[in-house]
Design a protein around this motif. Structure first.
Motif, PDB file in Angstrom:
ATOM      1  N   SER A   1      -7.686   1.711  -6.771  1.00 57.00           N
ATOM      2  CA  SER A   1      -7.063   0.867  -5.753  1.00 57.00           C
ATOM      3  C   SER A   1      -8.072   0.426  -4.700  1.00 57.00           C
ATOM      4  O   SER A   1      -9.099   1.071  -4.475  1.00 57.00           O
ATOM      5  N   PHE A   2      -7.741  -0.653  -4.016  1.00 59.80           N
ATOM      6  CA  PHE A   2      -8.521  -1.097  -2.858  1.00 59.80           C
ATOM      7  C   PHE A   2      -8.640   0.028  -1.832  1.00 59.80           C
ATOM      8  O   PHE A   2      -9.650   0.157  -1.144  1.00 59.80           O
ATOM      9  N   HIS A   3      -7.604   0.872  -1.759  1.00 57.95           N
ATOM     10  CA  HIS A   3      -7.536   1.920  -0.733  1.00 57.95           C
ATOM     11  C   HIS A   3      -8.024   3.276  -1.251  1.00 57.95           C
ATOM     12  O   HIS A   3      -7.851   4.286  -0.558  1.00 57.95           O
ATOM     13  N   ASP A   4      -8.626   3.306  -2.414  1.00 65.25           N
ATOM     14  CA  ASP A   4      -9.057   4.581  -2.993  1.00 65.25           C
ATOM     15  C   ASP A   4     -10.111   5.264  -2.130  1.00 65.25           C
ATOM     16  O   ASP A   4     -10.156   6.490  -2.056  1.00 65.25           O
ATOM     17  N   ASP A   5     -10.956   4.499  -1.490  1.00 66.97           N
ATOM     18  CA  ASP A   5     -12.015   5.025  -0.629  1.00 66.97           C
ATOM     19  C   ASP A   5     -11.638   4.721   0.821  1.00 66.97           C
ATOM     20  O   ASP A   5     -11.626   3.564   1.230  1.00 66.97           O
ATOM     21  N   HIS A   6     -11.350   5.758   1.596  1.00 66.57           N
ATOM     22  CA  HIS A   6     -10.874   5.523   2.968  1.00 66.57           C
ATOM     23  C   HIS A   6     -11.966   4.970   3.872  1.00 66.57           C
ATOM     24  O   HIS A   6     -11.668   4.511   4.980  1.00 66.57           O
ATOM     25  N   CYS A   7     -13.219   4.994   3.421  1.00 63.94           N
ATOM     26  CA  CYS A   7     -14.313   4.392   4.189  1.00 63.94           C
ATOM     27  C   CYS A   7     -14.545   2.932   3.804  1.00 63.94           C
ATOM     28  O   CYS A   7     -15.334   2.250   4.449  1.00 63.94           O
ATOM     29  N   TYR A   8     -13.897   2.477   2.755  1.00 67.37           N
ATOM     30  CA  TYR A   8     -13.968   1.080   2.299  1.00 67.37           C
ATOM     31  C   TYR A   8     -15.417   0.619   2.117  1.00 67.37           C
ATOM     32  O   TYR A   8     -15.845  -0.391   2.652  1.00 67.37           O
ATOM     33  N   ARG A   9     -16.140   1.383   1.319  1.00 66.30           N
ATOM     34  CA  ARG A   9     -17.541   1.064   1.051  1.00 66.30           C
ATOM     35  C   ARG A   9     -17.630  -0.142   0.121  1.00 66.30           C
ATOM     36  O   ARG A   9     -16.970  -0.207  -0.910  1.00 66.30           O
TER      37      ARG A   9
ATOM     38  N   ARG B   1     -12.299  -1.652  10.460  1.00 59.99           N
ATOM     39  CA  ARG B   1     -13.124  -2.864  10.514  1.00 59.99           C
ATOM     40  C   ARG B   1     -13.832  -3.105   9.174  1.00 59.99           C
ATOM     41  O   ARG B   1     -13.908  -4.242   8.705  1.00 59.99           O
ATOM     42  N   ARG B   2     -14.334  -2.044   8.541  1.00 58.64           N
ATOM     43  CA  ARG B   2     -15.001  -2.194   7.233  1.00 58.64           C
ATOM     44  C   ARG B   2     -13.977  -2.583   6.157  1.00 58.64           C
ATOM     45  O   ARG B   2     -14.305  -3.319   5.229  1.00 58.64           O
ATOM     46  N   ARG B   3     -12.765  -2.062   6.305  1.00 63.87           N
ATOM     47  CA  ARG B   3     -11.680  -2.438   5.395  1.00 63.87           C
ATOM     48  C   ARG B   3     -11.435  -3.947   5.442  1.00 63.87           C
ATOM     49  O   ARG B   3     -11.298  -4.612   4.408  1.00 63.87           O
ATOM     50  N   ARG B   4     -11.409  -4.495   6.639  1.00 64.72           N
ATOM     51  CA  ARG B   4     -11.184  -5.931   6.797  1.00 64.72           C
ATOM     52  C   ARG B   4     -12.376  -6.745   6.303  1.00 64.72           C
ATOM     53  O   ARG B   4     -12.197  -7.813   5.693  1.00 64.72           O
ATOM     54  N   LEU B   5     -13.571  -6.235   6.562  1.00 64.50           N
ATOM     55  CA  LEU B   5     -14.766  -6.929   6.076  1.00 64.50           C
ATOM     56  C   LEU B   5     -14.743  -7.039   4.564  1.00 64.50           C
ATOM     57  O   LEU B   5     -15.046  -8.100   3.993  1.00 64.50           O
ATOM     58  N   LEU B   6     -14.364  -5.972   3.906  1.00 61.60           N
ATOM     59  CA  LEU B   6     -14.302  -5.946   2.455  1.00 61.60           C
ATOM     60  C   LEU B   6     -13.258  -6.936   1.940  1.00 61.60           C
ATOM     61  O   LEU B   6     -13.531  -7.732   1.021  1.00 61.60           O
ATOM     62  N   ALA B   7     -12.069  -6.919   2.515  1.00 63.64           N
ATOM     63  CA  ALA B   7     -10.994  -7.798   2.050  1.00 63.64           C
ATOM     64  C   ALA B   7     -11.301  -9.264   2.324  1.00 63.64           C
ATOM     65  O   ALA B   7     -11.156 -10.122   1.436  1.00 63.64           O
ATOM     66  N   LEU B   8     -11.731  -9.572   3.530  1.00 59.53           N
ATOM     67  CA  LEU B   8     -11.991 -10.967   3.892  1.00 59.53           C
ATOM     68  C   LEU B   8     -13.182 -11.537   3.129  1.00 59.53           C
ATOM     69  O   LEU B   8     -13.136 -12.675   2.638  1.00 59.53           O
TER      70      LEU B   8
ATOM     71  N   VAL C   1     -16.712  -3.731  -5.061  1.00 61.47           N
ATOM     72  CA  VAL C   1     -17.264  -4.965  -5.640  1.00 61.47           C
ATOM     73  C   VAL C   1     -17.729  -4.722  -7.068  1.00 61.47           C
ATOM     74  O   VAL C   1     -17.472  -5.537  -7.973  1.00 61.47           O
ATOM     75  N   ARG C   2     -18.373  -3.587  -7.334  1.00 65.35           N
ATOM     76  CA  ARG C   2     -18.832  -3.305  -8.713  1.00 65.35           C
ATOM     77  C   ARG C   2     -17.647  -2.946  -9.623  1.00 65.35           C
ATOM     78  O   ARG C   2     -17.692  -3.248 -10.818  1.00 65.35           O
ATOM     79  N   ASN C   3     -16.610  -2.306  -9.059  1.00 61.08           N
ATOM     80  CA  ASN C   3     -15.394  -2.112  -9.867  1.00 61.08           C
ATOM     81  C   ASN C   3     -14.830  -3.456 -10.304  1.00 61.08           C
ATOM     82  O   ASN C   3     -14.367  -3.620 -11.438  1.00 61.08           O
ATOM     83  N   LEU C   4     -14.890  -4.417  -9.419  1.00 61.19           N
ATOM     84  CA  LEU C   4     -14.376  -5.756  -9.698  1.00 61.19           C
ATOM     85  C   LEU C   4     -15.226  -6.476 -10.745  1.00 61.19           C
ATOM     86  O   LEU C   4     -14.711  -7.086 -11.684  1.00 61.19           O
TER      87      LEU C   4
ATOM     88  N   ASN D   1      -4.642  -8.468  -5.956  1.00 63.73           N
ATOM     89  CA  ASN D   1      -3.479  -8.635  -5.087  1.00 63.73           C
ATOM     90  C   ASN D   1      -3.658  -7.840  -3.790  1.00 63.73           C
ATOM     91  O   ASN D   1      -3.339  -8.329  -2.699  1.00 63.73           O
ATOM     92  N   GLU D   2      -4.163  -6.617  -3.915  1.00 62.90           N
ATOM     93  CA  GLU D   2      -4.409  -5.795  -2.721  1.00 62.90           C
ATOM     94  C   GLU D   2      -5.429  -6.466  -1.801  1.00 62.90           C
ATOM     95  O   GLU D   2      -5.295  -6.426  -0.573  1.00 62.90           O
ATOM     96  N   ILE D   3      -6.468  -7.063  -2.377  1.00 61.32           N
ATOM     97  CA  ILE D   3      -7.480  -7.765  -1.577  1.00 61.32           C
ATOM     98  C   ILE D   3      -6.827  -8.881  -0.765  1.00 61.32           C
ATOM     99  O   ILE D   3      -7.065  -9.027   0.447  1.00 61.32           O
ATOM    100  N   HIS D   4      -5.974  -9.675  -1.421  1.00 63.44           N
ATOM    101  CA  HIS D   4      -5.322 -10.791  -0.722  1.00 63.44           C
ATOM    102  C   HIS D   4      -4.340 -10.296   0.348  1.00 63.44           C
ATOM    103  O   HIS D   4      -4.261 -10.866   1.437  1.00 63.44           O
ATOM    104  N   VAL D   5      -3.596  -9.244   0.052  1.00 63.98           N
ATOM    105  CA  VAL D   5      -2.674  -8.677   1.039  1.00 63.98           C
ATOM    106  C   VAL D   5      -3.439  -8.210   2.273  1.00 63.98           C
ATOM    107  O   VAL D   5      -3.028  -8.470   3.424  1.00 63.98           O
ATOM    108  N   GLU D   6      -4.561  -7.534   2.055  1.00 65.39           N
ATOM    109  CA  GLU D   6      -5.362  -7.040   3.177  1.00 65.39           C
ATOM    110  C   GLU D   6      -6.009  -8.181   3.960  1.00 65.39           C
ATOM    111  O   GLU D   6      -6.125  -8.114   5.189  1.00 65.39           O
ATOM    112  N   ALA D   7      -6.450  -9.217   3.261  1.00 60.43           N
ATOM    113  CA  ALA D   7      -7.047 -10.358   3.948  1.00 60.43           C
ATOM    114  C   ALA D   7      -6.017 -11.065   4.825  1.00 60.43           C
ATOM    115  O   ALA D   7      -6.307 -11.457   5.974  1.00 60.43           O
TER     116      ALA D   7
END
Length: 615
Positions: free
Chosen positions: A340-348, A86-93, A353-356, A45-51
């Motif tokens: 959470s999607f936001h657990d890492d503020h650098c959005y690595r 920008r990396r946050r958006r790359l990850l979500a999209l 992806v491996r958590n998923l 859900n967090e991924i879709h909200v961010e996308a």
């Protein structure tokens, strides 16, 4: 780790790039499984909200004004906030497109990728030369300098292409491959000069090496070239693993275990998948011990023993740990949910992806390890006991004051009561130029003033490898854990101390859900000192406000408390409230209890008793 002969042989034998390099093949069946998995529902859900948000809002600019701030003031946040957005958006999209198998986000993602490819440098300004003179003297220009984040960007973009590249515009995929080749592959792999991180024994060698190694496995078709690239990565990983003792302790702290060892595991598993199991770098005794480190230091779903630059609250990477448990047949630490999607503020990219893809729900809510854990390579002691009402834990450390991500914290200790760390470590401060420069120990987080250790005659502990502790006792007798440390050489001569020995005695009554810690500091002052000048201040650090009442100090948590008993005729007590800077606009609050004693005899013993009780 592995010879080039065996590495090359395994790589050139691969005919087709496997579909499982990102952790799993994202087939229609796998996507359906992920989208319907209860333990992943909140994350997805967090991924879709961010996308969706990325589709509505413009890509944040990276201005020159923000770029140069770190060189003028030392502050990193002005540039890094939009950079990581920008990396946050790359990850979500990227993940939204991969999971939904839809092109709804395609145009937004393509424009974002194009903007990332337009960035002056993928390295952050804090890692670039400070002046044009240094830039001109450097071996590579800024846009070809490979730091942690340039390497991570290359891997993230490479994995986006691997997962959904066939659905992106050909211009975009071509641009990404060209930029990674010129910015990362050529400077790292085509030069006879090595970046300094290849020889570092900390997280840099693993993160940079692992990220560029994975990008190569995902993009390079020439098997001979790829074998040479991976050989250089192996060399960097050898450096990284040399930074760990044979006991598996990460001296940089649990957060950097998650970071550095994480990239080692992600790369090693991708190499394992690429060679269809021929190269298995996890099956080493030392790797197994490193993999078991979280079981010792994780206290609850979000709390851990957080020495060095590690946040007090940090969630274990459930995907990586699930994979390690399955591959190495080890027990997981306490985990209750996928971060959470936001657990890492650098959005690595690989963490999420491996958590998923790797998180095994049966690993969640498994009981955490308990017992006595001692790491001789760093002199960390961790004692965890389950009681009738929950966990009680104690930890203390020795070592020296020139460790990776060092804090001047010899003799420091932590007390934890079922989810609440009542005597705490402040963890990492705000990363600035000064934080990693000469001014490092003016910051409370890193100085001994921010740790539960004594100040002697106005002197705090000093930085440097010469300032060290020596463990003189570590045993258990009649249920009491005894841990004694000689701290004499933790202080400069100005402290005028001939000897200082700190003794911990820790005993848990499991049926009564309580424990007692006896803390005794034995001071022998120098013969030249005079009574009127001899003084000590015992510091006790917490995020919970202590309350002083007569001869007691109480720290109250949600499920338990710590009560310190002291002699008011001998020690005067006062509490200082501390505002700690943070990455956010709101400062954090912490508290320091100070117990002062002055006009001391040449030989003095400060004896304190702390009772931990669960309610």
């Amino acid at each position: 780790m592995i010879s080039f002969h065996l590495l090359r042989e395994a790589i050139i034998a691969v005919q087709e790039r496997p579909p499982t390099l990102a952790g799993e093949a994202l087939t229609a069946g796998k996507r359906k499984e992920l989208l319907e998995a209860p333990h992943l529902a909140e994350l997805i859900n967090e991924i879709h909200v961010e996308a969706e948000r990325a589709g509505r809002e413009p890509v944040p600019p990276l201005s020159f004004a923000d770029f140069q701030i770190v060189h003028s003031s030392g502050s990193r946040k002005e540039y890094e906030k939009p950079y990581f957005e920008r990396r946050r958006r790359l990850l979500a999209l990227g993940l939204a497109m991969a999971l939904d198998d839809t092109d709804a986000y395609k145009e937004t993602l393509e424009n974002l990728i194009w903007e990332i490819c337009n960035e002056y440098a993928w390295a952050v300004p804090a890692h670039l030369p400070n002046s044009i003179e240094q830039v001109l003297a450097a071996r590579v220009p800024p846009n070809r300098y490979v730091d942690l984040f340039a390497a991570e960007t290359a891997h993230a973009l490479a994995e986006v292409l691997y997962l959904i590249g066939n659905r992106l515009n050909d211009w975009v995929t071509h641009r990404v491959k060209q930029e990674i080749e010129q910015r990362v592959f050529q400077p790292v792999f085509e030069s006879s000069h090595h970046f300094i991180w290849t020889s570092m024994t900390n997280n840099w060698s693993a993160v940079c090496g692992g990220a560029v190694g994975m990008a190569a496995l995902l993009l390079i078709d020439d098997r001979e070239r790829l074998a040479g690239m991976q050989d250089r990565v192996v060399s960097a990983m050898d450096s990284f693993l040399a930074g760990y003792g044979i006991d598996g302790c990460c001296p940089e702290g649990f957060a950097y275990w998650r970071y550095g060892f994480g990239y080692f595991v992600y790369w090693a598993e991708m190499l394992y998948e690429f060679t269809r199991g021929t190269i298995d770098l996890l099956k080493q005794d030392k790797i197994r011990r490193i993999a078991q480190f979280p079981a010792a230091v994780v206290l609850s779903a979000s709390a851990c023993i957080n020495y060095s630059d590690c946040r007090p609250t940090i969630r274990p990477p459930t995907g990586m740990i699930s994979r390690l448990c399955s591959r190495l047949t080890i027990a997981p630490p306490a985990m209750t949910s996928v971060p959470s999607f936001h657990d890492d503020h650098c959005y690595r990219w690989p963490f999420l992806v491996r958590n998923l893809l790797w998180t095994e729900p049966e690993r969640l809510h498994a009981p955490g390890a308990v017992g006595i854990f001692y790491f001789a390579s760093t002199d960390w002691l961790v004692v965890k006991r389950e009681t009738s009402k929950g966990l009680l834990a104690f930890s203390a450390k020795g070592g020296h004051n020139h460790e990776p991500h060092n804090h001047n914290d010899l003799g420091h200790f932590i007390l934890h009561t079922e989810g609440d760390t009542l005597l705490a470590d402040l963890g990492m401060g705000v990363y600035t130029r000064e934080y990693f420069g000469k001014e490092r120990y003016t910051h409370l987080h890193t100085s001994s003033l921010g740790h539960s250790v004594p100040v002697i005659n106005g002197e705090q502990q000093a930085a440097g490898e010469a300032y060290r502790a020596v463990v003189t006792r570590n045993d258990t007798e009649n249920g009491t854990v005894n841990f004694e440390i000689d701290l004499t050489h933790a202080y400069r001569p100005e402290a005028r101390i001939h000897a200082l020995h700190r003794c911990f005695e820790w005993k848990v009554c499991q049926d009564e859900a309580r424990a007692e810690l006896k803390l005794t500091d034995h001071f022998v002052f120098g013969e030249a000192s005079v009574e009127t000048e001899r003084s000590i201040i015992e510091h006790f650090i917490s995020f919970h406000k202590p309350v002083i009442c007569n001869d007691q100090v109480v720290w109250q948590g949600e499920k338990g408390s710590v009560v310190l008993r002291y002699e008011p005729s001998e020690l005067s007590a006062y509490v200082e409230a501390i505002e700690l800077p943070s990455r956010d606009t709101n400062p954090l609050s912490a508290y320091c209890l100070r117990l002062y004693a002055g006009h001391l005899n040449q030989i003095y013993a400060c004896r304190l008793v702390m009772e931990c009780r669960l309610h």
